[in-house]
Design an enzyme around this catalytic site. Structure first.
Site, mmCIF file in Angstrom:
data_model
loop_
_atom_site.group_PDB
_atom_site.id
_atom_site.type_symbol
_atom_site.label_atom_id
_atom_site.label_comp_id
_atom_site.label_asym_id
_atom_site.label_seq_id
_atom_site.Cartn_x
_atom_site.Cartn_y
_atom_site.Cartn_z
ATOM 1 N N TYR A 259 1.140 -1.065 0.116
ATOM 2 C CA TYR A 259 -0.129 -0.401 0.314
ATOM 3 C C TYR A 259 0.558 1.170 0.312
ATOM 4 C CZ TYR A 259 -4.257 -2.308 -0.137
ATOM 5 O OH TYR A 259 -4.823 -3.083 -0.070
ATOM 6 N N ARG B 105 1.925 1.575 -3.970
ATOM 7 C CA ARG B 105 0.593 2.364 -4.743
ATOM 8 C C ARG B 105 0.738 3.876 -4.227
ATOM 9 N NH1 ARG B 105 -4.408 -1.669 -3.626
ATOM 10 N NH2 ARG B 105 -5.101 -0.502 -4.775
ATOM 11 N N ASP C 42 -8.285 5.878 -5.443
ATOM 12 C CA ASP C 42 -6.975 6.214 -5.452
ATOM 13 C C ASP C 42 -7.258 8.226 -5.627
ATOM 14 O OD1 ASP C 42 -7.100 6.015 -8.958
ATOM 15 O OD2 ASP C 42 -7.932 6.952 -8.028
ATOM 16 N N HIS D 13 -15.197 1.347 -2.078
ATOM 17 C CA HIS D 13 -13.634 0.725 -1.544
ATOM 18 C C HIS D 13 -12.896 1.533 -0.492
ATOM 19 C CE1 HIS D 13 -14.651 -2.419 -4.668
ATOM 20 N NE2 HIS D 13 -15.476 -2.395 -3.878
ATOM 21 N N CYS E 267 -9.299 1.349 17.469
ATOM 22 C CA CYS E 267 -10.437 1.648 17.982
ATOM 23 C C CYS E 267 -10.927 2.286 16.612
ATOM 24 C CB CYS E 267 -10.081 3.100 18.701
ATOM 25 S SG CYS E 267 -8.939 4.361 17.856
ATOM 26 N N CYS F 202 -2.201 3.864 15.794
ATOM 27 C CA CYS F 202 -2.551 4.234 16.912
ATOM 28 C C CYS F 202 -2.464 5.407 17.705
ATOM 29 C CB CYS F 202 -4.311 4.283 16.958
ATOM 30 S SG CYS F 202 -5.238 5.458 17.418
ATOM 31 N N CYS G 109 -5.369 4.366 20.506
ATOM 32 C CA CYS G 109 -5.330 4.080 21.529
ATOM 33 C C CYS G 109 -3.502 2.876 21.407
ATOM 34 C CB CYS G 109 -6.305 2.846 20.935
ATOM 35 S SG CYS G 109 -6.572 1.756 19.183
ATOM 36 N N GLY H 297 -14.703 1.810 -17.415
ATOM 37 C CA GLY H 297 -14.139 1.394 -16.796
ATOM 38 C C GLY H 297 -13.025 0.110 -15.937
ATOM 39 N N ASN I 230 -15.569 1.118 -22.165
ATOM 40 C CA ASN I 230 -14.370 0.176 -22.062
ATOM 41 C C ASN I 230 -13.913 -0.459 -23.230
ATOM 42 O OD1 ASN I 230 -13.291 -1.851 -21.315
ATOM 43 N ND2 ASN I 230 -14.724 -2.049 -19.262
HETATM 44 C C1 BV8 Z 1 -17.887 -8.122 0.927
HETATM 45 C C2 BV8 Z 1 -9.748 -1.827 -2.496
HETATM 46 C C3 BV8 Z 1 -19.662 -8.851 1.800
HETATM 47 C C4 BV8 Z 1 -8.491 -2.777 -2.248
HETATM 48 C C5 BV8 Z 1 -10.572 -3.384 -3.856
HETATM 49 C C6 BV8 Z 1 -15.572 -15.156 -0.663
HETATM 50 C C7 BV8 Z 1 -15.537 -14.801 0.466
HETATM 51 C C8 BV8 Z 1 -15.543 -13.205 0.241
HETATM 52 C C9 BV8 Z 1 -16.318 -12.044 -0.501
HETATM 53 C C10 BV8 Z 1 -16.750 -13.507 -1.821
HETATM 54 C C11 BV8 Z 1 -16.094 -14.624 -1.918
HETATM 55 N N1 BV8 Z 1 -16.403 -14.710 -3.356
HETATM 56 C C12 BV8 Z 1 -16.918 -13.503 -3.857
HETATM 57 C C13 BV8 Z 1 -16.922 -12.149 -3.086
HETATM 58 C C14 BV8 Z 1 -17.413 -10.945 -2.790
HETATM 59 C C15 BV8 Z 1 -16.240 -10.694 -3.160
HETATM 60 C C16 BV8 Z 1 -15.841 -10.460 -4.445
HETATM 61 O O1 BV8 Z 1 -16.720 -9.822 -5.027
HETATM 62 N N2 BV8 Z 1 -14.531 -11.542 -5.295
HETATM 63 C C17 BV8 Z 1 -14.556 -10.770 -6.574
HETATM 64 C C18 BV8 Z 1 -13.487 -11.545 -7.226
HETATM 65 C C19 BV8 Z 1 -15.491 -12.082 -7.612
HETATM 66 N N3 BV8 Z 1 -16.501 -8.897 -2.584
HETATM 67 C C20 BV8 Z 1 -16.345 -8.358 -1.105
HETATM 68 O O2 BV8 Z 1 -14.443 -9.630 -1.143
HETATM 69 C C21 BV8 Z 1 -16.282 -6.979 -1.072
HETATM 70 N N4 BV8 Z 1 -17.599 -7.528 0.523
HETATM 71 O O3 BV8 Z 1 -18.641 -9.044 -0.437
HETATM 72 O O4 BV8 Z 1 -18.469 -8.160 1.719
HETATM 73 C C22 BV8 Z 1 -19.349 -10.469 2.957
HETATM 74 C C23 BV8 Z 1 -18.142 -10.105 3.796
HETATM 75 C C24 BV8 Z 1 -17.832 -11.527 4.062
HETATM 76 C C25 BV8 Z 1 -17.257 -12.342 3.652
HETATM 77 C C26 BV8 Z 1 -18.993 -12.318 2.655
HETATM 78 C C27 BV8 Z 1 -19.225 -11.211 2.271
HETATM 79 C C28 BV8 Z 1 -15.474 -6.438 -0.915
HETATM 80 C C29 BV8 Z 1 -15.233 -5.873 -2.289
HETATM 81 C C30 BV8 Z 1 -13.664 -4.839 -2.047
HETATM 82 C C31 BV8 Z 1 -12.505 -5.662 -2.377
HETATM 83 N N5 BV8 Z 1 -11.419 -4.414 -2.300
HETATM 84 N N6 BV8 Z 1 -10.603 -2.158 -4.073
HETATM 85 C C32 BV8 Z 1 -7.909 -1.633 -3.069
HETATM 86 O O5 BV8 Z 1 -8.330 -1.525 -4.125
HETATM 87 O O6 BV8 Z 1 -6.351 -2.129 -2.409
HETATM 88 S S1 BV8 Z 1 -11.549 -4.080 -5.001
HETATM 89 C C33 BV8 Z 1 -10.593 -3.306 -6.081
HETATM 90 O O7 BV8 Z 1 -11.462 -3.904 -7.531
HETATM 91 C C34 BV8 Z 1 -10.014 -2.109 -7.296
HETATM 92 O O8 BV8 Z 1 -11.045 -1.719 -6.018
HETATM 93 C C35 BV8 Z 1 -10.798 -1.758 -8.489
HETATM 94 O O9 BV8 Z 1 -11.641 -1.082 -8.217
HETATM 95 C C36 BV8 Z 1 -11.716 -3.618 -7.657
HETATM 96 C C37 BV8 Z 1 -12.663 -3.815 -9.539
HETATM 97 O O10 BV8 Z 1 -12.009 -3.708 -10.776
HETATM 98 P P1 BV8 Z 1 -12.073 -2.889 -11.514
HETATM 99 O O11 BV8 Z 1 -12.356 -1.575 -11.178
HETATM 100 O O12 BV8 Z 1 -13.136 -3.532 -12.094
HETATM 101 O O13 BV8 Z 1 -10.903 -2.298 -12.800
HETATM 102 P P2 BV8 Z 1 -9.942 -3.707 -13.448
HETATM 103 O O14 BV8 Z 1 -8.583 -4.150 -13.219
HETATM 104 O O15 BV8 Z 1 -10.560 -5.514 -12.867
HETATM 105 O O16 BV8 Z 1 -11.219 -3.742 -14.611
HETATM 106 C C38 BV8 Z 1 -10.593 -2.521 -15.617
HETATM 107 C C39 BV8 Z 1 -10.873 -1.939 -16.772
HETATM 108 O O17 BV8 Z 1 -11.493 -1.118 -17.199
HETATM 109 C C40 BV8 Z 1 -11.343 -3.407 -17.343
HETATM 110 O O18 BV8 Z 1 -12.167 -3.721 -18.206
HETATM 111 C C41 BV8 Z 1 -10.346 -2.947 -18.898
HETATM 112 O O19 BV8 Z 1 -11.108 -3.099 -19.935
HETATM 113 C C42 BV8 Z 1 -10.683 -1.338 -18.279
HETATM 114 N N7 BV8 Z 1 -10.083 -0.564 -19.115
HETATM 115 C C43 BV8 Z 1 -8.567 -0.256 -18.967
HETATM 116 N N8 BV8 Z 1 -8.091 0.400 -19.486
HETATM 117 C C44 BV8 Z 1 -9.342 1.768 -19.454
HETATM 118 C C45 BV8 Z 1 -10.839 1.053 -19.546
HETATM 119 N N9 BV8 Z 1 -11.582 1.635 -19.319
HETATM 120 C C46 BV8 Z 1 -11.719 2.621 -19.912
HETATM 121 N N10 BV8 Z 1 -10.563 3.491 -20.191
HETATM 122 C C47 BV8 Z 1 -9.154 3.201 -20.182
HETATM 123 N N11 BV8 Z 1 -8.215 4.052 -20.610
HETATM 124 ZN ZN ZN Z 2 -6.906 3.435 17.411
#
Ligand code: BV8
Ligand code: ZN
Length: 259
Positions: free
Chosen positions: A78, A81, A114, A134, A145, A166, A169, A206, A232
């Site tokens: 992180y 990044r 970002d 996110h 805390c 922190c 705490c 995107g 996209n």
């Molecule tokens: C949740 C922050 C309830 C961190 C991110 C098993 C256990 C637990 C959960 C799950 C599970 N199975 C599935 C899930 C749900 C899971 C999930 O969705 N998994 C996926 C992978 C299947 N989701 C979660 O866990 C979420 N929470 O469900 O809570 C819960 C709680 C407990 C137990 C069960 C359920 C939390 C999800 C949040 C994760 N955090 N980011 C960090 O950034 O470090 S996600 C991360 O991916 C980013 O935020 C990012 O934005 C996001 C999605 O990716 P995209 O933005 O779409 O980016 P990507 O590269 O994939 O695509 C880029 C696109 O842009 C492409 O299409 C490309 O063609 C296009 N592109 C490229 N260039 C351009 C363009 N478009 C336009 N112009 C250009 N120039």
């Molecule tokens: Zn604290």
């Protein structure tokens, strides 16, 4: 006389006209963005060729388990990044959305951490709050805390003892982002879904539409009788549900849509 050179047909033009018509006719538009909107600002996407997940696996770094197992490694990723994104600037796509949001007829929901939409809105001095589903790379949160702080510039990741603590705490600080397996902020998520339900157009820019629950937000627009428009270079699971799917890059297409 050589064969006539291949002319790059303006294949996007009819699509752009149709999208402009839909946007003009919309009282309310919701833009949902993903990493692709920041690609041309130099922020690596997650799943692209040079994607962030290439060098790391999400399970290894963007989960609470990973942080418990190796907080130093997660902080190293992180901090890297944060340093990289701090040098990036909003691109014409962010500015086009900020301008449209400033008019009050559009709200912006992003999966990105970002902060580039916020920066574009500030530069446009348009008050338009971006819903950050996110979290943000530029905020820290205490594991103990829960108190939040603006991110500190340099994070010392030399050893676990040096990691940020922190001041309230002495709990371990973490980036204030939502990891896989963590729930999103319910208030932000509810606001995003209700904005989608009321929107006449959901402009999906995107995102690979793979991460839930973010990828389901545009479906609420369809439920509410609205339409999807996608920007996209590639197709996604939402392409088949879109009234128009513009194969183009955000920094070119968005300014053309809101010119
Ligand atoms: C949740 C922050 C309830 C961190 C991110 C098993 C256990 C637990 C959960 C799950 C599970 N199975 C599935 C899930 C749900 C899971 C999930 O969705 N998994 C996926 C992978 C299947 N989701 C979660 O866990 C979420 N929470 O469900 O809570 C819960 C709680 C407990 C137990 C069960 C359920 C939390 C999800 C949040 C994760 N955090 N980011 C960090 O950034 O470090 S996600 C991360 O991916 C980013 O935020 C990012 O934005 C996001 C999605 O990716 P995209 O933005 O779409 O980016 P990507 O590269 O994939 O695509 C880029 C696109 O842009 C492409 O299409 C490309 O063609 C296009 N592109 C490229 N260039 C351009 C363009 N478009 C336009 N112009 C250009 N120039
Ligand atoms: Zn604290």
């Amino acid at each position: 006389m050589g064969a006539p050179g291949l002319v790059r047909l303006p294949i996007v033009k009819p699509a752009l006209d149709e999208v402009r018509r839909l946007l003009r006719g919309a009282d309310r538009t919701l833009a949902l963005t993903g990493a692709g909107v920041s690609a041309e600002s130099g922020v690596p996407t997650f799943r692209g060729e040079e994607g962030l997940w290439k060098s790391y696996r999400p399970e290894d770094l963007a989960t609470p388990q990973a942080f418990r197992r190796d907080p130093r490694l997660v902080w190293e990723w992180y901090a890297w990044r944060r340093e990289l994104v701090a040098k990036c600037a909003p691109n014409a796509g962010h500015h086009a959305l900020a301008g449209a949001a400033g008019s009050g007829r559009m709200s912006v929901v992003t999966q990105n951490v970002d902060g580039l939409h916020e920066r574009a809105a500030r530069e446009a001095s348009a008050f338009s709050e971006t819903l950050e589903l996110h979290g943000s790379l530029f905020r820290d949160r205490c594991e103990g805390c829960g108190v939040r702080f603006p991110a500190r510039a340099d994070v010392d990741t030399t050893s676990e003892e040096d990691l940020p603590r922190c001041p309230v705490c002495s709990g371990l600080l973490r980036p204030d982002v939502v990891w896989f397996g963590e729930s999103l902020d319910q208030t932000i998520l509810n606001s995003a879904f209700s904005a989608a339900l009321e929107a006449d157009v959901c402009l999906v820019v995107g995102t690979s539409a793979l991460v839930q629950p973010a990828a389901s937000i545009p479906l609420a627009t369809l439920e509410g009788g609205g339409v999807l428009v996608e920007v996209n270079p590639e197709s996604t699971p939402l392409t088949a549900l879109s009234a128009v799917s513009v194969r183009g890059r955000a920094s070119e297409v968005l300014p053309a849509l809101f010119a």
